[in-house]
Scaffold this motif. Sequence first.
Motif, short mmCIF file in Angstrom:
data_model
loop_
_atom_site.label_atom_id
_atom_site.label_comp_id
_atom_site.label_asym_id
_atom_site.label_seq_id
_atom_site.Cartn_x
_atom_site.Cartn_y
_atom_site.Cartn_z
N LEU A 211 -29.66 10.66 110.18
CA LEU A 211 -28.87 9.74 109.37
C LEU A 211 -29.78 9.03 108.39
O LEU A 211 -30.92 8.68 108.71
CB LEU A 211 -28.16 8.71 110.26
CG LEU A 211 -27.14 9.24 111.26
CD1 LEU A 211 -26.52 8.07 112.02
CD2 LEU A 211 -26.07 10.07 110.57
N THR A 212 -29.29 8.80 107.18
CA THR A 212 -30.00 8.01 106.18
C THR A 212 -29.37 6.63 106.16
O THR A 212 -28.25 6.45 105.69
CB THR A 212 -29.92 8.65 104.78
OG1 THR A 212 -30.47 9.97 104.85
CG2 THR A 212 -30.72 7.83 103.78
N LEU A 213 -30.09 5.63 106.70
CA LEU A 213 -29.56 4.29 106.84
C LEU A 213 -29.70 3.51 105.54
O LEU A 213 -30.23 4.00 104.55
CB LEU A 213 -30.30 3.57 107.97
CG LEU A 213 -30.39 4.30 109.31
CD1 LEU A 213 -31.10 3.44 110.34
CD2 LEU A 213 -29.02 4.72 109.81
N LYS A 214 -29.23 2.27 105.56
CA LYS A 214 -29.41 1.39 104.41
C LYS A 214 -30.88 1.27 104.08
O LYS A 214 -31.72 1.15 104.97
CB LYS A 214 -28.84 0.00 104.72
CG LYS A 214 -27.33 -0.11 104.60
CD LYS A 214 -26.87 -1.54 104.79
CE LYS A 214 -25.38 -1.69 104.58
NZ LYS A 214 -24.94 -3.10 104.76
N GLY A 215 -31.20 1.27 102.79
CA GLY A 215 -32.59 1.20 102.38
C GLY A 215 -33.27 2.55 102.32
O GLY A 215 -34.45 2.64 101.99
N GLY A 216 -32.54 3.63 102.68
CA GLY A 216 -33.11 4.97 102.60
C GLY A 216 -33.88 5.41 103.82
O GLY A 216 -34.45 6.50 103.83
N LYS A 217 -33.91 4.59 104.88
CA LYS A 217 -34.65 4.94 106.09
C LYS A 217 -33.96 6.07 106.83
O LYS A 217 -32.76 6.05 107.04
CB LYS A 217 -34.77 3.71 107.00
CG LYS A 217 -35.51 3.97 108.30
CD LYS A 217 -35.54 2.72 109.16
CE LYS A 217 -36.22 3.00 110.50
NZ LYS A 217 -36.21 1.78 111.36
N LYS A 218 -34.74 7.08 107.25
CA LYS A 218 -34.22 8.21 108.00
C LYS A 218 -34.32 7.92 109.49
O LYS A 218 -35.33 7.41 109.98
CB LYS A 218 -35.01 9.48 107.68
CG LYS A 218 -34.88 9.97 106.25
CD LYS A 218 -33.59 10.73 106.04
CE LYS A 218 -33.56 11.38 104.65
NZ LYS A 218 -32.32 12.13 104.43
N LYS A 219 -33.26 8.26 110.21
CA LYS A 219 -33.26 8.03 111.65
C LYS A 219 -32.55 9.19 112.35
O LYS A 219 -31.35 9.40 112.14
CB LYS A 219 -32.55 6.72 111.98
CG LYS A 219 -32.50 6.43 113.48
CD LYS A 219 -31.78 5.13 113.75
CE LYS A 219 -31.75 4.85 115.24
NZ LYS A 219 -31.09 3.57 115.55
N PRO A 220 -33.28 9.97 113.19
CA PRO A 220 -32.61 11.04 113.92
C PRO A 220 -31.79 10.46 115.06
O PRO A 220 -32.21 9.54 115.76
CB PRO A 220 -33.79 11.87 114.45
CG PRO A 220 -34.92 10.91 114.55
CD PRO A 220 -34.73 9.92 113.43
N VAL A 221 -30.58 10.98 115.24
CA VAL A 221 -29.72 10.53 116.34
C VAL A 221 -29.31 11.73 117.17
O VAL A 221 -29.12 12.83 116.64
CB VAL A 221 -28.47 9.80 115.82
CG1 VAL A 221 -28.86 8.51 115.12
CG2 VAL A 221 -27.65 10.69 114.89
N PRO A 222 -29.19 11.55 118.49
CA PRO A 222 -28.74 12.66 119.33
C PRO A 222 -27.23 12.82 119.23
O PRO A 222 -26.50 11.85 119.13
CB PRO A 222 -29.15 12.20 120.74
CG PRO A 222 -29.08 10.71 120.67
CD PRO A 222 -29.50 10.34 119.27
#
Length: 345
Positions: A211-222
């Motif tokens: 997922l690309t969160l607010k601010g452009g931060k990438k976060k993998p989610v299961p």
Amino acid sequence: MTALVPRPSAELSTDRHDPRDDWPEEARTLADHLAEFYGDRDPLPTIAGGWVARQKSRHTRRAYVRTFKAWEEYARKSKIHPLQAKLPLADAYAKHLAKTPTRNGKPPAETTQAQALAAAGSFYTYAARLQAVDTDPFAAVNRPYVDPDYSPTEGMLPEETAKLIQTARDWAPRSYALVTFLYLLGPRIDEVLALDASQIGYDRGHTTLPLTLKGGKKKPVPVPPLALDALRAYLGDRVDGPLFVTDSGRRWTQPEVWKHLRVLARRAGIPQATSIKPHTLRHQFITDNLADNVPLERVQDAVGHTNPRTTQRYNRRRRMLDDHPAYGLSAKLAAKLGAVDEKES
């Protein structure tokens, strides 16, 4: 004052690169839109486009384009160039926002008004850095009060959530995949619609999506088993292109998802079917996990909130309703009225 005026096409050398070609689509679209009204020699299209291009996330860029168009149209209809706007016009626009109905026919929420005013202020901060304006006309505008502990999103009962998901399952594989994904992972809708099928990954026993969160931060989610099964049933053999597509193969859009979710909610008999939105399922992810005593910090991390207070306010809203003293008084009054009715009969 430095004016960023695009040169006429006749003056452009064929071997010279136009930096605006590197802007995101949203920035170019806004600049082209403004050029229709102000022409190529006016600095506004380039300044506004450059401001939008600086924003890290696509969600923010789209929101800024939408809010700036509304402000620019208001200024233009007032016969005032946006780069010449002063505090009185900004004050008038704030009052205009407060009374302009939204899509549901109601005035916008205080948070919506505050976000629109903040976006306008962000534009003028950028324009001031370019010396295109002297001051920000929105700097002194009175902002609506936003209660940090209040969430306007209407929640559902667990059985209502289950009914909505069951209705989506019976409707179509795409509907079921989307609704289960939104509820079981609690993402923002723009984070989901930006995904591609090719981004499905694998990490230490988990099927993941970034997922690309607010601010452009990438976060993998299961992706939990139920959501994964629904996603695989929907995708079939498809391994590329947008994760969620229309029948014609293009990426599903937010307005289309909002409309479809309300169709499902009406079919499921959800009380707030006319106002339900994708964020309602994010709300349910938070409230249901907190109700199940999942630690606040884990829920906060899962939804990408920087402040635990933001996460907790969803739970506070539920408790404010469930534990409201009006229910106790109502029960006592009903008992007294029932006793009176028995005596009279």
